[in-house]
Scaffold this active site. Structure first.
Site: not given
Ligand code: MYA
Ligand code: JJ1
Length: 388
Positions: A4, A138-140, A146-147, A149, A388
């Site tokens: 993708f 972004l959340c599924v 892994s479908k 989506l 955020l």
């Molecule tokens: S980051 C927070 C993301 N959410 C989570 O981590 C929550 C828990 N996880 C899930 O809900 C799912 O695992 C998600 C993936 C939904 C993340 N950003 O549907 P799939 C790619 C971008 O089979 P799933 C946030 O919110 C992956 O590399 N892409 O996978 C910012 C693969 O593509 P490719 C991601 O696990 C989001 C494909 O998706 C991410 O069921 C920014 C697989 O799809 C990710 N975090 O669902 C989005 N994770 O094959 C981009 C996986 O190529 C915005 N993938 O490797 C781009 C700008 C759009 C606007 C543009 C306007 C001009």
């Molecule tokens: O919170 C995080 N890690 C903690 C908890 C670890 C638990 C085991 N995995 C951590 N704790 C150590 C703290 C310690 C305090 C005393 C001093 C030394 C350190 O490390 C981590 C960040 O570190 N959080 C995550 O992994 C959550 C996901 C982060 C990615 C976020 C994606 C954002 C989405 C976009 O909008």
């Protein structure tokens, strides 16, 4: 490989170091009449929905989807638990587009199973201010992973953003994708070390007892800086000037005006806290600090359900040393009963992290731009943007 992401206008791994590629948009805007008019197809069991975040009921559905299915740490011990008030604040800033709050429902149950959002933002990259969308949440649903989506959802939000004549995006993720503009480290400052250790968020250090640890992280009962107080509505013009001037030094940063500052930085109970230093002599606003409230659910603990975390947001030090300002932020966060204060190594944060007893976490945060190339990756300290 990334089937993708290789098809998208983002910096590609193969292009890293290629100095023939210019900075700026990767592809030009297309005429709006050429933007696809119909939504992308979902698998037939699902349908698109626009989530009205001003509706209590829809906001609650989104809250529940994220509470059970959003981001976890690498050992699945904690999961972000954004509150409803926080989601409404994050998703309804000045000029927001309701059509960018996109849900997917299962047919025929109408259960919300996936979500993605955009909010508009002006982001400055070097000396250009670019209209962008910030993509988040972004959340599924766990049962539908892994479908493929996610790519459909990303394409659909892209289409709806294009319809508003916006062609660039900023987003962060915990996973590596093509290709980060910078990679930031999470740092954590214990405020309630006993609870953090009890729930497995942190460990007792070598040669440390619980009572020595509690003493190590003790903080004064009230802030030290004369004139340190909560930000109020009347402070918006001064805080905007302070913040605009401060953010101008970073390579990538938001271009905040007074409306943005009122929305993003005026204190909102249990969502965002902002403090400033008003000179007792001149009544000038000289310094500013802020943090937002993002609890995490503690997965499978008998004694505790949630970890109350504060996240460093925008901080500006002009007169008060940043170290002292952030120590005061820690003090007020402790008084507000937060368990931990988190920060990224962005902006000038490195200058206080070690001294104020933050420790590096096990998580990183990668920052991305869509359809905008940078010649080189940035150092985290060159980034003036907190999402955020
Ligand atoms: S980051 C927070 C993301 N959410 C989570 O981590 C929550 C828990 N996880 C899930 O809900 C799912 O695992 C998600 C993936 C939904 C993340 N950003 O549907 P799939 C790619 C971008 O089979 P799933 C946030 O919110 C992956 O590399 N892409 O996978 C910012 C693969 O593509 P490719 C991601 O696990 C989001 C494909 O998706 C991410 O069921 C920014 C697989 O799809 C990710 N975090 O669902 C989005 N994770 O094959 C981009 C996986 O190529 C915005 N993938 O490797 C781009 C700008 C759009 C606007 C543009 C306007 C001009
Ligand atoms: O919170 C995080 N890690 C903690 C908890 C670890 C638990 C085991 N995995 C951590 N704790 C150590 C703290 C310690 C305090 C005393 C001093 C030394 C350190 O490390 C981590 C960040 O570190 N959080 C995550 O992994 C959550 C996901 C982060 C990615 C976020 C994606 C954002 C989405 C976009 O909008």
């Amino acid at each position: 490989t990334h089937k993708f992401w290789e098809s998208q206008p983002v910096g590609q791994f193969k292009d890293i170091g290629d100095s023939s590629l210019p900075e700026g948009p990767i592809e030009p805007p297309t005429p709006l009449s050429e933007v696809k008019q119909e939504p992308y197809n979902l698998p037939t069991q699902y349908e698109w929905t626009t989530c009205d975040m001003e509706s209590e009921e829809t906001c609650n559905e989104v809250y529940n989807l994220l509470k059970d299915n959003y981001v976890e740490d690498d050992e699945n011990m904690f999961r972000f638990n954004y509150s409803q008030e926080f989601l409404r604040w994050a998703l309804c800033p000045p000029g927001y587009y309701p059509s960018w709050h996109i849900g997917v429902r299962a047919k025929p149950s109408q259960k919300l199973v996936a979500f993605i959002t955009g909010v508009p933002a002006r982001i400055r990259v070097r000396d250009e201010v670019v209209k962008m969308v910030e993509i988040n949440f972004l959340c599924v649903h766990k049962k539908l992973r892994s479908k493929r989506l996610a790519p459909v959802m990303i394409k659909e939000v892209t289409r709806r953003v294009h319809l508003e004549n916006i062609w660039q995006a900023a987003y962060t993720a915990g996973v590596v994708l093509p290709t980060p503009i910078t990679t930031c480290q999470y740092w954590h400052r214990s405020l309630n070390p006993k609870k953090l250790i009890d729930v497995g968020f942190s460990r007792l250090g070598a040669r440390m007892t619980m009572s020595r640890t509690i003493k190590l992280y003790k903080l004064p009962d009230s802030p030290a800086t004369p004139g340190f107080r909560k930000m109020e509505l009347r402070d918006v013009p001064a805080v905007t000037r302070l913040l605009r001037n401060y953010l101008s030094q970073f390579v990538v940063a938001p271009d905040f005006d007074e409306n943005d500052v009122e929305h993003w930085l005026l204190p909102t109970e249990n969502v965002v806290d902002s403090y400033l230093v008003e000179s007792p002599e001149t009544h000038e606003i000289t310094d500013f600090c802020s943090f937002y409230t993002l609890p995490s659910s503690i997965l499978g603990n008998q004694n505790y359900l949630t970890l109350k975390a504060a996240y460093s947001y925008y901080n500006v030090s002009v007169k008060t040393p940043l170290l002292q300002l952030m120590n005061d932020a820690l003090i007020v966060a402790k008084q507000k009963d937060f368990d931990v204060f988190n920060a990224l190594d962005v902006m000038h944060n490195e200058s206080f992290l070690k001294e104020l007893k933050f420790g590096p976490g096990d998580g990183q945060l990668h920052y991305y731009l869509y359809n905008y190339r940078l010649q080189h990756a940035l150092r985290p300290s060159e980034l003036g943007l907190v999402l955020l």
